[in-house]
Scaffold this motif. Sequence first.
Motif, PDB file in Angstrom:
ATOM      1  N   PHE A  54       1.140  -1.115  -0.074  1.00  0.00           N
ATOM      2  CA  PHE A  54      -0.052   0.523   0.161  1.00  0.00           C
ATOM      3  C   PHE A  54       1.121   1.585   0.012  1.00  0.00           C
ATOM      4  CE2 PHE A  54       1.317  -1.115   4.660  1.00  0.00           C
ATOM      5  CZ  PHE A  54       1.150   0.399   4.901  1.00  0.00           C
ATOM      6  N   GLU A  55       0.080   2.912  -0.532  1.00  0.00           N
ATOM      7  CA  GLU A  55       1.078   3.680  -0.159  1.00  0.00           C
ATOM      8  C   GLU A  55      -0.393   4.544   0.054  1.00  0.00           C
ATOM      9  OE1 GLU A  55       2.871   7.292  -3.112  1.00  0.00           O
ATOM     10  OE2 GLU A  55       2.497   5.210  -4.208  1.00  0.00           O
ATOM     11  N   ARG A  56       0.034   5.586   1.635  1.00  0.00           N
ATOM     12  CA  ARG A  56      -0.307   6.633   1.360  1.00  0.00           C
ATOM     13  C   ARG A  56      -0.626   8.082   0.653  1.00  0.00           C
ATOM     14  NH1 ARG A  56      -0.699  12.007   4.472  1.00  0.00           N
ATOM     15  NH2 ARG A  56      -2.245  11.462   6.054  1.00  0.00           N
ATOM     16  N   VAL A  57      -1.510   8.010   0.131  1.00  0.00           N
ATOM     17  CA  VAL A  57      -1.188   8.726  -1.047  1.00  0.00           C
ATOM     18  C   VAL A  57      -1.936  10.399  -0.667  1.00  0.00           C
ATOM     19  CG1 VAL A  57      -2.023   6.939  -3.187  1.00  0.00           C
ATOM     20  CG2 VAL A  57      -3.249   8.121  -2.306  1.00  0.00           C
ATOM     21  N   SER A  58      -2.940  10.316   0.444  1.00  0.00           N
ATOM     22  CA  SER A  58      -3.007  11.547   0.462  1.00  0.00           C
ATOM     23  C   SER A  58      -3.862  11.538   1.830  1.00  0.00           C
ATOM     24  CB  SER A  58      -4.014  11.830  -0.652  1.00  0.00           C
ATOM     25  OG  SER A  58      -4.607  13.401  -0.259  1.00  0.00           O
ATOM     26  N   GLY A  59      -4.162  12.669   1.977  1.00  0.00           N
ATOM     27  CA  GLY A  59      -5.021  13.306   3.417  1.00  0.00           C
ATOM     28  C   GLY A  59      -5.855  14.513   3.694  1.00  0.00           C
ATOM     29  N   THR A  60      -6.641  14.456   5.199  1.00  0.00           N
ATOM     30  CA  THR A  60      -6.314  16.074   5.302  1.00  0.00           C
ATOM     31  C   THR A  60      -6.849  16.472   6.503  1.00  0.00           C
ATOM     32  OG1 THR A  60      -8.750  17.634   4.738  1.00  0.00           O
ATOM     33  CG2 THR A  60      -8.861  15.395   5.006  1.00  0.00           C
ATOM     34  N   ASN A  61      -6.026  17.104   6.774  1.00  0.00           N
ATOM     35  CA  ASN A  61      -6.773  17.754   8.526  1.00  0.00           C
ATOM     36  C   ASN A  61      -7.493  18.407   8.835  1.00  0.00           C
ATOM     37  OD1 ASN A  61      -5.803  19.899   6.251  1.00  0.00           O
ATOM     38  ND2 ASN A  61      -5.202  20.960   8.555  1.00  0.00           N
ATOM     39  N   VAL A  62      -9.020  18.446   7.734  1.00  0.00           N
ATOM     40  CA  VAL A  62     -10.269  18.756   8.451  1.00  0.00           C
ATOM     41  C   VAL A  62     -10.667  16.967   8.557  1.00  0.00           C
ATOM     42  CG1 VAL A  62     -12.508  20.131   7.509  1.00  0.00           C
ATOM     43  CG2 VAL A  62      -9.654  20.291   5.874  1.00  0.00           C
ATOM     44  N   GLY A  63     -11.339  16.724   9.468  1.00  0.00           N
ATOM     45  CA  GLY A  63     -11.509  15.367   9.939  1.00  0.00           C
ATOM     46  C   GLY A  63     -12.427  14.949  11.525  1.00  0.00           C
ATOM     47  N   GLY A  64     -11.918  14.285  12.165  1.00  0.00           N
ATOM     48  CA  GLY A  64     -13.431  13.951  12.751  1.00  0.00           C
ATOM     49  C   GLY A  64     -12.806  14.803  13.926  1.00  0.00           C
ATOM     50  N   GLY A  65     -11.831  15.303  14.474  1.00  0.00           N
ATOM     51  CA  GLY A  65     -11.057  16.487  15.319  1.00  0.00           C
ATOM     52  C   GLY A  65     -11.594  17.504  15.060  1.00  0.00           C
ATOM     53  N   THR A  66     -11.884  17.929  13.398  1.00  0.00           N
ATOM     54  CA  THR A  66     -12.798  19.202  13.096  1.00  0.00           C
ATOM     55  C   THR A  66     -13.957  19.781  12.450  1.00  0.00           C
ATOM     56  OG1 THR A  66     -10.375  19.564  11.289  1.00  0.00           O
ATOM     57  CG2 THR A  66     -12.460  21.057  11.254  1.00  0.00           C
ATOM     58  N   PHE A  67     -14.002  18.570  13.259  1.00  0.00           N
ATOM     59  CA  PHE A  67     -15.725  18.965  13.359  1.00  0.00           C
ATOM     60  C   PHE A  67     -16.437  18.733  14.790  1.00  0.00           C
ATOM     61  CE2 PHE A  67     -20.053  15.371  14.508  1.00  0.00           C
ATOM     62  CZ  PHE A  67     -20.594  16.726  13.887  1.00  0.00           C
ATOM     63  N   TRP A  68     -15.519  17.465  15.528  1.00  0.00           N
ATOM     64  CA  TRP A  68     -15.470  17.527  17.328  1.00  0.00           C
ATOM     65  C   TRP A  68     -15.486  19.208  17.925  1.00  0.00           C
ATOM     66  CZ3 TRP A  68     -18.916  18.054  21.306  1.00  0.00           C
ATOM     67  CH2 TRP A  68     -17.775  17.579  21.694  1.00  0.00           C
ATOM     68  N   GLY A  69     -14.131  19.733  16.978  1.00  0.00           N
ATOM     69  CA  GLY A  69     -13.356  20.675  17.819  1.00  0.00           C
ATOM     70  C   GLY A  69     -14.299  21.485  17.817  1.00  0.00           C
ATOM     71  N   LEU A  70     -14.579  21.909  16.327  1.00  0.00           N
ATOM     72  CA  LEU A  70     -15.282  23.048  15.805  1.00  0.00           C
ATOM     73  C   LEU A  70     -17.166  23.428  16.639  1.00  0.00           C
ATOM     74  CD1 LEU A  70     -14.716  23.906  12.248  1.00  0.00           C
ATOM     75  CD2 LEU A  70     -14.159  25.593  14.294  1.00  0.00           C
ATOM     76  N   GLY A  71     -17.275  21.735  16.766  1.00  0.00           N
ATOM     77  CA  GLY A  71     -18.801  22.180  17.178  1.00  0.00           C
ATOM     78  C   GLY A  71     -18.700  22.025  18.682  1.00  0.00           C
ATOM     79  N   ARG A  72     -18.093  21.589  19.202  1.00  0.00           N
ATOM     80  CA  ARG A  72     -17.452  22.205  20.855  1.00  0.00           C
ATOM     81  C   ARG A  72     -17.418  23.515  20.424  1.00  0.00           C
ATOM     82  NH1 ARG A  72     -13.749  21.870  24.065  1.00  0.00           N
ATOM     83  NH2 ARG A  72     -14.586  22.457  26.243  1.00  0.00           N
ATOM     84  N   LEU A 101     -18.758  25.625  18.706  1.00  0.00           N
ATOM     85  CA  LEU A 101     -19.719  26.219  18.107  1.00  0.00           C
ATOM     86  C   LEU A 101     -21.193  26.246  18.953  1.00  0.00           C
ATOM     87  CD1 LEU A 101     -19.043  26.288  14.216  1.00  0.00           C
ATOM     88  CD2 LEU A 101     -19.029  28.805  16.113  1.00  0.00           C
ATOM     89  N   THR A 102     -21.146  25.050  19.587  1.00  0.00           N
ATOM     90  CA  THR A 102     -22.431  24.825  20.727  1.00  0.00           C
ATOM     91  C   THR A 102     -21.606  24.136  22.390  1.00  0.00           C
ATOM     92  OG1 THR A 102     -22.065  22.028  20.143  1.00  0.00           O
ATOM     93  CG2 THR A 102     -22.822  23.199  18.909  1.00  0.00           C
ATOM     94  N   LYS A 103     -23.320  24.204  22.154  1.00  0.00           N
ATOM     95  CA  LYS A 103     -22.810  23.883  24.168  1.00  0.00           C
ATOM     96  C   LYS A 103     -22.234  22.544  24.349  1.00  0.00           C
ATOM     97  CE  LYS A 103     -22.966  28.413  25.150  1.00  0.00           C
ATOM     98  NZ  LYS A 103     -21.046  28.888  25.790  1.00  0.00           N
ATOM     99  N   CYS A 104     -22.553  21.519  23.444  1.00  0.00           N
ATOM    100  CA  CYS A 104     -22.579  20.121  23.439  1.00  0.00           C
ATOM    101  C   CYS A 104     -21.609  19.463  24.235  1.00  0.00           C
ATOM    102  CB  CYS A 104     -22.101  19.066  21.655  1.00  0.00           C
ATOM    103  SG  CYS A 104     -23.974  19.725  20.891  1.00  0.00           S
ATOM    104  N   LYS A 105     -21.776  17.877  24.602  1.00  0.00           N
ATOM    105  CA  LYS A 105     -20.767  17.910  26.012  1.00  0.00           C
ATOM    106  C   LYS A 105     -19.993  16.420  25.148  1.00  0.00           C
ATOM    107  CE  LYS A 105     -20.832  20.850  28.721  1.00  0.00           C
ATOM    108  NZ  LYS A 105     -19.641  22.069  28.632  1.00  0.00           N
ATOM    109  N   SER A 106     -20.634  16.402  23.725  1.00  0.00           N
ATOM    110  CA  SER A 106     -20.032  14.815  23.402  1.00  0.00           C
ATOM    111  C   SER A 106     -20.194  15.120  21.882  1.00  0.00           C
ATOM    112  CB  SER A 106     -20.462  13.384  24.163  1.00  0.00           C
ATOM    113  OG  SER A 106     -21.519  13.016  23.535  1.00  0.00           O
ATOM    114  N   PHE A 107     -18.926  13.763  21.268  1.00  0.00           N
ATOM    115  CA  PHE A 107     -19.230  13.283  19.912  1.00  0.00           C
ATOM    116  C   PHE A 107     -20.748  13.458  19.877  1.00  0.00           C
ATOM    117  CE2 PHE A 107     -18.733  11.891  16.151  1.00  0.00           C
ATOM    118  CZ  PHE A 107     -18.012  12.794  15.686  1.00  0.00           C
TER     119      PHE A 107
END
Lengths: 393, 393
Positions: free
Chosen positions: A181-199, A201-207
């Motif tokens: 295999f080969e790691r051909v790409s990636g992005t830093n906009v992922g689950g941490g971004t959803f949860w980090g920005l979401g936290r 922007l909202t008062k949510c306490k969990s993912f």
Amino acid sequence: MEESEAQISHLALDIGGSLIKLVYFSRNSDNSSSKNSVPVSNGNEGRPVLEGKLHFAKFETAKIHDCIDFIQSKQLCLTGCQHHGSSADEKCIIKATGGGAYKFTDLFKEKLGICLGKEDEMDCLVAGANFLLKSVHDEAFTYMDGQKEFAQIDHDDLYPYLLVNIGSGVSMIKVDGPGKFERVSGTNVGGGTFWGLGRLLTKCKSFDELLELSQQGNNRVIDMLVGDIYGGTDYKKIGLTSTTIASSFGKAISDNKELEDYKPEDISRSLLRMISNNIGQISYLNALRFGLKRIFFAGFFIRGHAYTMDTIAVAVHFWSKGEAKAMFLRHEGFLGALGAFMSYEKHGFDNLMVHQLLQQSPTDPSDGGDKTHGPANSELNDNPSINCSVYLS
Amino acid sequence: MEESEAQISHLALDIGGSLIKLVYFSRNSDNSSSKNSVPVSNGNEGRPVLEGKLHFAKFETAKIHDCIDFIQSKQLCLTGCQHHGSSADEKCIIKATGGGAYKFTDLFKEKLGICLGKEDEMDCLVAGANFLLKSVHDEAFTYMDGQKEFAQIDHDDLYPYLLVNIGSGVSMIKVDGPGKFERVSGTNVGGGTFWGLGRLLTKCKSFDELLELSQQGNNRVIDMLVGDIYGGTDYKKIGLTSTTIASSFGKAISDNKELEDYKPEDISRSLLRMISNNIGQISYLNALRFGLKRIFFAGFFIRGHAYTMDTIAVAVHFWSKGEAKAMFLRHEGFLGALGAFMSYEKHGFDNLMVHQLLQQSPTDPSDGGDKTHGPANSELNDNPSINCSVYLS
């Protein structure tokens, strides 16, 4: 059967930026001494076989002490050496992957007296994906318009494929064969971004709370649509309908509204759509580079969530004009941990060789299957365990 | 020279989701009747020529009434018909592009008595880009490590190129020649996302304030880096250093911090980096599809901002392993408006044919050149005007 009666062995860990994933095998107590014959013709005929289950659990990396308590309470820390005939002096090695295998080496040594045997993250993801796709029945499925359909994977026609693992960040791996295999790409906009920005922007306490909220939300309240710019009409010439999102969160620019004036539901949905769509698009563009028609999406960002899968699938379908297909995995979050688990065999660590695992009675992921036991605050999802057999070497 | 003394003609508009861009020509009063000979050998020898300036202005779409007041105060609303010998009854047509040309048709008719002559958005972007790249000296430049370098564009070797216009949303257009192009991709993560999310996350009152803030920020406070996951070390095997961003906003997941605990500077910088990098990556992947080595980035998202350009350029350089090059345009925000301006000629609307424009004394964009006059609250950037000559047909 009470799990405490079961004999547990082969713990493996995947310690990521947000989550720690655990996989371990428990032998069914009622056949612990039986040695059934191997039912399939795969070169293992006559070798002893054990019946049991693969179990899955997860913890937040920030609450790593909960994970350590869990391992201690189940005496999982002994599983790396109990079959090894090791003395107390000898090193007890637990296979681990992910960045935390490096970061928390000292903590595991100190608290549990175990060494983390580090396995490469990409190696493990690929090994885990290949195992699931080849050995577990009804593992992969497509999702479109609310319809889930299990995919029939032809084992002789599995490669090449693109593996997209969406954890805190996203890795995109072209897989050409076992260990190839080969790691051909990636992005830093992922689950941490959803949860980090979401936290923020909202008062949510969990993912999961944030994800749940998105189900009641309407992204059109915040997203700027083509129709918002064109006065309600399409931009037909380039195939953009009036409801196409022109700019995620773009409506928030012209309003006099503050953050508090938006419903967390709408924010969550807009965020989820933005990120899922973006990952789908970048994945497709990478699949296109290498002529890959199948893209398997995994990682704990997805969580079997309908809107997430639908957005990803639609993005792949839209950008590829139907040429490429998004597929999902039931054990999406555990590829790395499974790969670390598989690596025991590779290194011949133990006399219990996990040579091949056969799922015998797949459970519907929606009903959760056999629940993983864990502390109440560990926010475990219902991760279906896998019934399986292992061969004794 | 006071602008009021100048004779203004040929207003054109680009009305986007966030901003309205204006381009208009003013004839220098001191040579309004002179007819110089054409200095270059381009088939226009002997044709009358007028000296003057192209002016640029912008307004927020949400404050469209400021724009209408500006047009009225400068009597720009007459420019579409004043050379046409039209009577009061005749339609006065102003060229306009962008979705707002459709959305605000009635408003312009009602307030100014003018018809918006609608031109296709992509047509205009490409016409504007081609004009700038061919006719304006020192228009395109590269930006890397704080170094700006003007690009020498060989007019015979301009095509093909990828044009990435970053407005509220993002369009990616493969340009093969004059009027020969295809919109091959785009993303809804653009300038509207930066400003929309930025407004919700900070107390900023304007896009420029948010951009300004980012200069003092440190994205590592909020972004989850590879080193945060790996305990300070690199993930060398796949070429990720410890300072690579693994997950934008990923650090916000594990903290007990609330939104108020983060500095707006750090949030702005993280957001700007996430979006710029994402656009750079998707642009590169599209350039790769078609073997395009040059990518021109335009649109009012950029605003000549060093960190934005640096992030985009680094993304293109990183993902293409140095094969592709990001370039920027001094008049980045006005491609659509310039294209609409050019379209007067196409339709033969006027006896003042804008056949070719020659920049005579380029000004440094950093000093702003000749400032556009406008109402104080219109938040005009310093958009350098272009000295030019137009030929009378």
